[in-house]
Design a protein around this motif. Structure first.
Motif, PDB file in Angstrom:
ATOM      1  N   ALA A  10       0.834  -1.205   0.000  1.00 17.52           N
ATOM      2  CA  ALA A  10       0.000   0.000   0.000  1.00 17.52           C
ATOM      3  C   ALA A  10       0.869   1.256   0.000  1.00 17.52           C
ATOM      4  CB  ALA A  10      -0.922  -0.008   1.221  1.00 17.52           C
ATOM      5  N   ILE A  11       1.964   1.221   0.761  1.00 13.09           N
ATOM      6  CA  ILE A  11       2.873   2.370   0.807  1.00 13.09           C
ATOM      7  C   ILE A  11       3.514   2.589  -0.561  1.00 13.09           C
ATOM      8  CG2 ILE A  11       5.086   3.155   1.741  1.00 13.09           C
ATOM      9  CD1 ILE A  11       4.220   1.967   4.429  1.00 13.09           C
ATOM     10  N   GLN A  12       3.930   1.490  -1.220  1.00 19.37           N
ATOM     11  CA  GLN A  12       4.546   1.621  -2.541  1.00 19.37           C
ATOM     12  C   GLN A  12       3.560   2.207  -3.537  1.00 19.37           C
ATOM     13  OE1 GLN A  12       7.952   0.826  -3.322  1.00 19.37           O
ATOM     14  NE2 GLN A  12       7.266   2.183  -4.956  1.00 19.37           N
ATOM     15  N   SER A  13       2.304   1.768  -3.469  1.00 20.51           N
ATOM     16  CA  SER A  13       1.269   2.308  -4.367  1.00 20.51           C
ATOM     17  C   SER A  13       1.078   3.807  -4.111  1.00 20.51           C
ATOM     18  CB  SER A  13      -0.048   1.555  -4.138  1.00 20.51           C
ATOM     19  OG  SER A  13      -1.082   2.128  -4.899  1.00 20.51           O
ATOM     20  N   PHE A  14       1.051   4.186  -2.835  1.00 19.63           N
ATOM     21  CA  PHE A  14       0.914   5.601  -2.477  1.00 19.63           C
ATOM     22  C   PHE A  14       2.068   6.427  -3.047  1.00 19.63           C
ATOM     23  CE2 PHE A  14       2.642   8.681   0.618  1.00 19.63           C
ATOM     24  CZ  PHE A  14       1.682   9.674   0.505  1.00 19.63           C
ATOM     25  N   LEU A  15       3.305   5.920  -2.908  1.00 18.43           N
ATOM     26  CA  LEU A  15       4.465   6.657  -3.394  1.00 18.43           C
ATOM     27  C   LEU A  15       4.471   6.767  -4.912  1.00 18.43           C
ATOM     28  CD1 LEU A  15       7.284   5.299  -1.061  1.00 18.43           C
ATOM     29  CD2 LEU A  15       6.157   7.517  -0.974  1.00 18.43           C
ATOM     30  N   ASN A  16       4.038   5.707  -5.590  1.00 17.32           N
ATOM     31  CA  ASN A  16       3.953   5.764  -7.056  1.00 17.32           C
ATOM     32  C   ASN A  16       2.992   6.863  -7.501  1.00 17.32           C
ATOM     33  OD1 ASN A  16       5.746   3.641  -7.322  1.00 17.32           O
ATOM     34  ND2 ASN A  16       4.164   2.090  -7.516  1.00 17.32           N
ATOM     35  N   GLU A  17       1.841   6.941  -6.835  1.00 14.75           N
ATOM     36  CA  GLU A  17       0.851   7.968  -7.194  1.00 14.75           C
ATOM     37  C   GLU A  17       1.356   9.365  -6.838  1.00 14.75           C
ATOM     38  OE1 GLU A  17      -3.279   7.267  -6.339  1.00 14.75           O
ATOM     39  OE2 GLU A  17      -2.898   5.131  -6.033  1.00 14.75           O
ATOM     40  N   PHE A  18       2.051   9.455  -5.691  1.00 16.61           N
ATOM     41  CA  PHE A  18       2.596  10.754  -5.289  1.00 16.61           C
ATOM     42  C   PHE A  18       3.596  11.258  -6.325  1.00 16.61           C
ATOM     43  CE2 PHE A  18       5.947  13.197  -3.132  1.00 16.61           C
ATOM     44  CZ  PHE A  18       5.195  14.245  -2.617  1.00 16.61           C
ATOM     45  N   ARG A  19       4.478  10.368  -6.804  1.00 19.57           N
ATOM     46  CA  ARG A  19       5.453  10.773  -7.824  1.00 19.57           C
ATOM     47  C   ARG A  19       4.751  11.214  -9.110  1.00 19.57           C
ATOM     48  NH1 ARG A  19       8.724   6.683  -5.503  1.00 19.57           N
ATOM     49  NH2 ARG A  19       7.723   5.118  -6.803  1.00 19.57           N
ATOM     50  N   ASP A 121      -5.653   4.691   4.179  1.00 24.14           N
ATOM     51  CA  ASP A 121      -6.110   5.115   5.499  1.00 24.14           C
ATOM     52  C   ASP A 121      -6.164   3.930   6.466  1.00 24.14           C
ATOM     53  OD1 ASP A 121      -7.202   7.336   7.162  1.00 24.14           O
ATOM     54  OD2 ASP A 121      -8.901   5.947   7.296  1.00 24.14           O
ATOM     55  N   GLU A 122      -6.628   2.774   5.965  1.00 17.01           N
ATOM     56  CA  GLU A 122      -6.672   1.572   6.812  1.00 17.01           C
ATOM     57  C   GLU A 122      -5.266   1.139   7.222  1.00 17.01           C
ATOM     58  OE1 GLU A 122      -8.748  -1.348   4.568  1.00 17.01           O
ATOM     59  OE2 GLU A 122     -10.742  -0.513   4.975  1.00 17.01           O
ATOM     60  N   VAL A 123      -4.349   1.231   6.277  1.00 14.75           N
ATOM     61  CA  VAL A 123      -2.964   0.850   6.576  1.00 14.75           C
ATOM     62  C   VAL A 123      -2.368   1.771   7.634  1.00 14.75           C
ATOM     63  CG1 VAL A 123      -0.622   0.864   5.629  1.00 14.75           C
ATOM     64  CG2 VAL A 123      -2.442  -0.303   4.402  1.00 14.75           C
TER      65      VAL A 123
END
Length: 639
Positions: A10-19, A121-123
């Motif tokens: 989930a963190i990796q997905s978040f960072l990909n979208e942030f980039r 958010d759940e993570v």
């Protein structure tokens, strides 16, 4: 572990979208600004939610002044409310400003939507409830690795979270009882230190490990000290400690190697019970650059010394009697001579070597380096302890739970498979039983080599025959440039198929002969690579290459009384590869001296194995048939 992998995903997905958002709006001109922005919004959201507030929500989007200014107010209030007081008088005032303007509404809205994602958010809620903020260190590590892939300004490579956890657990488990009590006591005086703290991962993990021993988190946070010469890293470390709930952060902006630094750096001498660290390697300094170091006062004068050697002398000064050091070191510290040998002698005089754990080259590959490293685990001698009798633990980790794949300039970890570090931790944490993964024995610190691979494979009682009884080392040197013919067949290391033992060649003009093309071979000779020999690159010269020339990177062995393909299998056995690892030298480009090859011991157990002999015969027949067919095709093509 599955839940942690879910969190990481989930963190990796978040960072990909942030980039993607950063690139889409081209908001920041420098990657450091992206990192600062990321750290502040994550801190604001997590700190807000952990204090019972809402964090970053869609309410920001309906603010009358616009999403950008609303997000700016939310983040800056969190930074003001929750960042800890900083003890260092040297650090500049932490800037609480979020670098966006009222023109950045669309950009801010996209960022807000990221934090409103249900899965993320759940993570984050799960992380907060379990107070496992150490997982959030991975956010910084992943972003820095990806964003700074071509920049050296970070000054150090971030240590993978699994390595941090194991090193911290090893350090805490090996603390003498009186030092552990001192750390847990309200009236204790000793400290936990990371002199190259980066984002503070070791400091956070040390607190977690001691809390599991019954320690109080608020109390322990006041006993950890971080030092870094990068103001950006210091700010990230303070942010990380704040996520842990720290009210005060002992994080210093300073060069830990500079002996001329006053106050806390020098007042820590003999006060530190535990040092956990991964120092930057590769820099070198002259005597006096950083104050005077004892290592410069050896018998042979030197002009400059590598930073990793100076760090070790500094660590030992800081440790109190009985204090523990767990540090990442390049293998040169464990194997090389000259100044590296001197620092090993210094360690041997002042410390006990508790364990040496070899890490695979892939450990820091995501950060762009495959330098061979190990974990050095030592204890400063305490006169009251008497002589060490428990032995030194050695272990070789070949698997670390991930591989690194490269696509363009980006490097990405692919998780999966075994992690030998967990088996190492089980061995070290339970020192009352015989190790199941590594090996413990009484170790003489005056030994020439301290690396685990060399010592763990040292079996002086091996029952078998010396290789010299089965084959002769041939050194028939010639210079192809003096040949009368126009071309010669040249065999180099890439021409050996190390899976099947087949050998090929390439035609080379005599006048263009490489400088390494100097050894004449005969049909049936066994070629063994002396460069990176642990890979088991061994093959048999086929009849059509009788008289060919091979590279000096091979040891040429001429079997007597043994099938050459059987010899290939024997030389590729784990037992022989282990012996080879012991006699290798060099870190970046390991090799062996071919004159040592005849002394390798072939175990009797393998010599008696009929199945190996049958397999060797099968391969011999297949290789002969395949080579013959290949040569027929070449002749047909030529005609």
């Amino acid at each position: 572990m599955n839940n942690e992998r879910k969190i990481e995903k989930a963190i990796q997905s978040f960072l990909n979208e942030f980039r993607e958002i950063i690139h889409r709006y081209a908001r920041f001109s420098h990657r450091n600004d992206s990192l600062d922005f990321l750290a502040k919004v994550i801190f604001s959201h997590v700190a807000g939610k952990s204090s019972g507030q809402s964090g970053i929500t869609r309410d920001v989007l309906s603010d009358s002044q616009g999403a950008a200014l609303a997000l700016k107010r939310v983040v800056e209030k969190s930074l003001s409310d929750f960042l800890p007081n900083v003890s260092s008088y040297e650090i500049h005032e932490l800037s609480n400003a979020l670098k966006i303007t009222e023109k950045d509404n669309d950009f801010a809205a996209q960022v807000v939507e990221l934090f409103c994602d249900k899965q993320l958010d759940e993570v984050l809620t799960s992380v907060i409830r379990r107070q496992r903020f150490d997982i959030l260190n991975d956010i910084f590590g992943r972003f820095v690795t990806d964003a700074f892939v071509e920049e050296k300004e970070m000054g150090q490579y971030l240590t993978p979270p699994d390595v941090v956890k194991v090193m911290s657990a090893i350090g805490v488990a090996s603390l003498p009882a009186h030092l552990q009590r001192d750390l847990l006591s309200d009236h204790g005086e000793t400290l936990i230190l990371d002199p190259s703290c980066g984002v503070g991962s070791f400091l956070v993990e040390a607190v977690h490990a001691l809390c599991e021993k019954g320690g109080d988190s608020d109390h322990l946070q006041s006993r950890v000290v971080g030092v870094d010469k990068s103001e950006r890293m210091v700010q990230l470390a303070i942010t990380n400690l704040a996520l842990l709930g720290s009210k005060k952060a002992n994080v210093l902006l300073a060069n830990a190697l500079d002996r001329r630094s006053e106050e806390l750096l020098n007042s820590m001498n003999s006060r530190v019970s535990l040092i956990l660290t991964n120092p930057p390697f590769g820099a070198s300094f002259s005597n006096g650059d950083l104050g005077n170091y004892e290592i410069f006062k050896g018998d042979k004068p030197v002009s400059r010394i590598d930073s990793e050697i100076l760090f070790i002398e500094r660590y030992i000064d800081w440790l109190c009697p009985g204090g523990i050091l767990v540090a990442i070191v390049p293998d040169s510290v464990l194997t090389n001579r000259s100044m590296h040998q001197q620092i090993r002698e210094h360690i041997g005089r002042t410390c006990e070597i508790l364990s040496v754990i070899s890490l695979p080259p892939v450990t820091f590959a995501a950060a762009g380096t495959t330098t061979k490293t190990s974990i050095l685990h030592i204890k400063k001698k305490n006169e009251e302890d008497g002589e060490k009798t428990t032995g030194t633990y050695f272990a070789v980790c070949d698997k670390i739970g991930y591989e690194v794949v490269t696509r363009g300039a980006q490097r990405r970890k692919v998780f999966g498979g075994e992690n030998d570090l967990q088996r190492v931790l089980a061995d070290v944490a339970s020192n009352s039983r015989k190790p199941e993964f590594g090996r413990t024995f009484i170790f003489d610190p005056s030994a020439d080599r301290w690396d685990a691979k060399f010592n763990i494979s040292n079996d002086e009682n091996l029952d078998g025959l010396a290789l010299s009884a089965l084959a002769s080392l041939i050194n028939d040197k010639v210079d192809p440039r003096r040949f009368k013919g126009a071309q010669f067949e040249y065999i180099e290391i890439a021409d050996v198929d190390d899976r099947f033992g087949t050998v090929w060649s390439k035609s080379v003009n005599c006048e263009e002969a490489p400088s390494r093309a100097r050894k004449r071979v005969r049909s049936g000779d066994v070629l063994m690579s002396t460069v990176r020999p642990e890979r088991g690159c061994v093959g048999v010269v086929p009849p059509h290459l009788d008289g060919a020339i091979c590279s000096t990177g091979f040891a040429v062995l001429r079997p007597h009384g043994i099938d050459p393909y059987f010899l290939v299998f024997l030389l590729k056995s784990d037992s022989v590869i282990g012996q080879i690892a012991r006699i290798m030298s060099g870190v970046a480009y390991p090799s062996i001296n071919e004159t040592l090859v005849p002394d390798l011991v072939i175990p009797n157990e393998l010599l008696r194995r009929a199945d190996l002999q049958k397999t060797a015969n099968d391969y011999s027949e297949l290789a002969t048939a395949f080579t013959s067919k290949y040569l027929d095709l070449i002749q047909c093509a030529a005609s």
